[in-house]
Scaffold this active site. Structure first.
Site, mmCIF file in Angstrom:
data_model
loop_
_atom_site.group_PDB
_atom_site.id
_atom_site.type_symbol
_atom_site.label_atom_id
_atom_site.label_comp_id
_atom_site.label_asym_id
_atom_site.label_seq_id
_atom_site.Cartn_x
_atom_site.Cartn_y
_atom_site.Cartn_z
ATOM 1 N N HIS A 1 0.841 -1.210 0.000
ATOM 2 C CA HIS A 1 0.000 0.000 0.000
ATOM 3 C C HIS A 1 0.865 1.245 0.000
ATOM 4 C CE1 HIS A 1 0.644 -1.313 4.163
ATOM 5 N NE2 HIS A 1 0.691 -0.027 4.487
ATOM 6 N N HIS B 1 0.835 5.258 1.176
ATOM 7 C CA HIS B 1 0.206 6.272 2.019
ATOM 8 C C HIS B 1 0.254 7.611 1.278
ATOM 9 C CE1 HIS B 1 0.491 3.961 5.912
ATOM 10 N NE2 HIS B 1 1.469 3.360 5.252
HETATM 11 P P1 DGP Z 1 1.831 0.244 7.313
HETATM 12 O O1 DGP Z 1 2.298 0.361 8.731
HETATM 13 O O2 DGP Z 1 2.631 1.013 6.320
HETATM 14 O O3 DGP Z 1 1.662 -1.209 6.964
HETATM 15 O O4 DGP Z 1 0.418 0.949 7.277
HETATM 16 C C1 DGP Z 1 -0.774 0.320 7.577
HETATM 17 C C2 DGP Z 1 -1.800 1.414 7.730
HETATM 18 O O5 DGP Z 1 -3.080 0.824 7.687
HETATM 19 C C3 DGP Z 1 -1.698 2.183 9.044
HETATM 20 O O6 DGP Z 1 -1.531 3.565 8.758
HETATM 21 C C4 DGP Z 1 -3.018 1.932 9.741
HETATM 22 C C5 DGP Z 1 -3.918 1.459 8.626
HETATM 23 N N1 DGP Z 1 -4.915 0.469 9.001
HETATM 24 C C6 DGP Z 1 -4.773 -0.577 9.874
HETATM 25 N N2 DGP Z 1 -5.907 -1.279 9.935
HETATM 26 C C7 DGP Z 1 -6.788 -0.675 9.079
HETATM 27 C C8 DGP Z 1 -8.136 -0.947 8.715
HETATM 28 O O7 DGP Z 1 -8.784 -1.882 9.193
HETATM 29 N N3 DGP Z 1 -8.693 -0.113 7.787
HETATM 30 C C9 DGP Z 1 -8.026 0.945 7.263
HETATM 31 N N4 DGP Z 1 -8.673 1.702 6.381
HETATM 32 N N5 DGP Z 1 -6.752 1.234 7.590
HETATM 33 C C10 DGP Z 1 -6.146 0.425 8.488
#
Ligand code: DGP
Length: 141
Positions: A102, A104
């Site tokens: 993903h 950001h």
């Molecule tokens: P990373 O640490 O780069 O793998 O980022 C994961 C991101 O995903 C973090 O910023 C929090 C977000 N995140 C975790 N769980 C969920 C979820 O259930 N839904 C959404 N939309 N984001 C989530």
């Protein structure tokens, strides 16, 4: 490590978990981060199962980046910010916490620091409002 089909973004892609979606096409999905580091923090993921940058077909990566570009422009306009930061983490040592590739998209303004990474859940009403703002810009473009 093998791709975990039960990771939260795989569940969002299968419609098994909710998301505040801002954009979707054949190859990618964009939605609000539920633990935003700043207002407007949006995520873009490929629909293909890939744990990280090393696992993805370069052509699909290109399609994903086209979505990152499109959504980043919409976030910039929706939140009227002078800067946009793109972040992408590979491996827990780099801070990756969800093991589906993903990107950001983080609105940046001088003097406004980012909150801690993946720490605090946002108010869902606010996320819904932010998603609507971004969708409106995309729909108008
Ligand atoms: P990373 O640490 O780069 O793998 O980022 C994961 C991101 O995903 C973090 O910023 C929090 C977000 N995140 C975790 N769980 C969920 C979820 O259930 N839904 C959404 N939309 N984001 C989530």
């Amino acid at each position: 490590m093998a791709y975990d089909t039960d990771n939260i973004f795989a569940k969002i892609l299968r419609g098994e978990a909710p998301a505040f979606t801002v954009y979707e096409d054949e190859h990618s999905l964009a939605f609000m981060d539920v633990m935003p580091q700043v207002d407007g923090h949006t995520l873009v993921i490929p629909k293909t199962p890939a744990e990280n940058l090393y696992d993805i077909d370069p052509q699909i990566l290109g399609q994903t980046m086209a979505t990152v570009q499109r959504v980043a422009e919409a976030v910039r306009e929706a939140f009227a910010v002078p800067g946009i930061m793109i972040a992408q983490l590979n491996g827990s040592a780099a801070g990756q916490s969800v093991f589906h590739l993903h990107f950001h998209i983080l609105p940046r303004t001088e003097g406004i620091n980012l909150s801690m990474h993946a720490r605090e859940m946002a108010d869902f009403g606010l996320l819904q409002e932010h998603a609507g703002r971004i969708r409106s810009v995309l729909e108008a473009s």
